[in-house]
Design a protein around this motif. Structure first.
Motif, mmCIF file in Angstrom:
data_model
loop_
_atom_site.group_PDB
_atom_site.id
_atom_site.type_symbol
_atom_site.label_atom_id
_atom_site.label_comp_id
_atom_site.label_asym_id
_atom_site.label_seq_id
_atom_site.Cartn_x
_atom_site.Cartn_y
_atom_site.Cartn_z
ATOM 1 N N LEU A 8 0.620 -1.283 0.074
ATOM 2 C CA LEU A 8 -0.069 0.068 -0.068
ATOM 3 C C LEU A 8 0.721 1.182 -0.070
ATOM 4 N N SER A 14 -3.160 8.682 4.558
ATOM 5 C CA SER A 14 -3.960 7.812 4.038
ATOM 6 C C SER A 14 -5.083 6.599 4.311
ATOM 7 N N LYS A 16 -2.642 3.702 4.959
ATOM 8 C CA LYS A 16 -2.170 2.612 4.442
ATOM 9 C C LYS A 16 -1.481 1.316 6.305
ATOM 10 N N ARG A 109 1.160 -6.962 -5.739
ATOM 11 C CA ARG A 109 -0.134 -6.316 -6.024
ATOM 12 C C ARG A 109 -0.255 -4.471 -5.465
ATOM 13 N N VAL A 111 -1.489 -0.669 -4.536
ATOM 14 C CA VAL A 111 -2.108 -0.137 -4.320
ATOM 15 C C VAL A 111 -1.766 1.189 -4.000
ATOM 16 N N HIS A 112 -2.307 2.019 -4.113
ATOM 17 C CA HIS A 112 -2.367 3.883 -4.406
ATOM 18 C C HIS A 112 -3.686 4.192 -3.613
ATOM 19 N N LEU A 113 -3.580 4.009 -2.121
ATOM 20 C CA LEU A 113 -4.828 4.776 -1.447
ATOM 21 C C LEU A 113 -4.782 6.531 -1.324
ATOM 22 N N ASP A 114 -5.654 7.049 -2.301
ATOM 23 C CA ASP A 114 -6.425 8.139 -2.174
ATOM 24 C C ASP A 114 -6.217 7.908 -1.264
ATOM 25 N N GLU A 153 0.910 7.048 -8.008
ATOM 26 C CA GLU A 153 -0.288 6.670 -9.210
ATOM 27 C C GLU A 153 1.278 5.313 -9.926
ATOM 28 N N THR A 158 -2.713 -0.175 -9.191
ATOM 29 C CA THR A 158 -4.352 0.945 -8.960
ATOM 30 C C THR A 158 -4.136 2.053 -8.172
ATOM 31 N N THR A 159 -5.804 2.634 -8.071
ATOM 32 C CA THR A 159 -5.593 3.658 -6.950
ATOM 33 C C THR A 159 -7.262 3.896 -6.767
ATOM 34 N N VAL A 160 -7.066 3.584 -6.046
ATOM 35 C CA VAL A 160 -8.558 3.606 -4.480
ATOM 36 C C VAL A 160 -8.822 4.610 -3.642
#
Length: 160
Positions: A8, A14, A16, A109, A111-114, A153, A158-160
């Motif tokens: 993350l 964010s 993480k 994987r 994942v970007h936590l926006d 990004e 993916t970004t969520v």
């Protein structure tokens, strides 16, 4: 040597660390929070380590921890255990591109936590008054987010 299942990334506040703990618990997977591991190695809280060691030495320590975690070589977080969940420190992503790319190539994987600035600011402690000349905490966080968001990004699947 088993690479993490999930990494993350995102700006301070964010979520993480919280998301990593929740996912790890749900999956029964080990969790690695690179900020906590850096603080443990430094023998002091992360914020103190940054100030006491200076940014260059702090980043060297952070880089070593991140490389070990992303390559699956850190026994404390289940090296050899399939699928650790990793919360990557917000600044670490800038120097972790090669390690993240290798982990992604091995099936990890990312994942970007926006998160909205209004939510991130209080979570990261970037609220309240500051001495004159240091700038408004929320404005500083906004500058940080604008500079780092493209990095997060591009590092993520993916970004969520």
């Amino acid at each position: 040597m088993t690479r993490p299942l999930l990494v993350l990334v995102g700006m301070p506040g964010s979520g993480k660390s919280s998301v990593a703990r929740a996912v790890g618990e749900r999956l029964g997977a080990p969790v690695a929070d690179t900020d906590a591991l850096v603080a443990e190695r430094a023998g002091r809280p992360e914020q103190d380590a940054f100030v006491d060691l200076g940014e260059d030495r702090f980043r060297d320590l952070e880089r070593a921890v991140v490389t070990e975690v992303l390559s699956g070589r850190l026994p404390a977080v289940g090296a050899g255990t399939p699928g650790a969940i990793v919360a990557l420190g917000s600044g670490a992503v800038e120097h972790a591109a090669p390690d993240l790319a290798a982990a992604r190539a091995a099936g990890t994987r990312v994942v970007h936590l926006d998160v909205a600035l209004a939510q991130a600011a209080p979570r990261s402690g970037m609220v309240g008054s500051q001495p004159m000349g240091l700038g408004a905490p929320r404005a500083l966080l906004a500058q940080f987010a604008a500079a780092r968001r493209p990095v997060y990004e591009s590092a993520a699947d993916t970004t969520v």
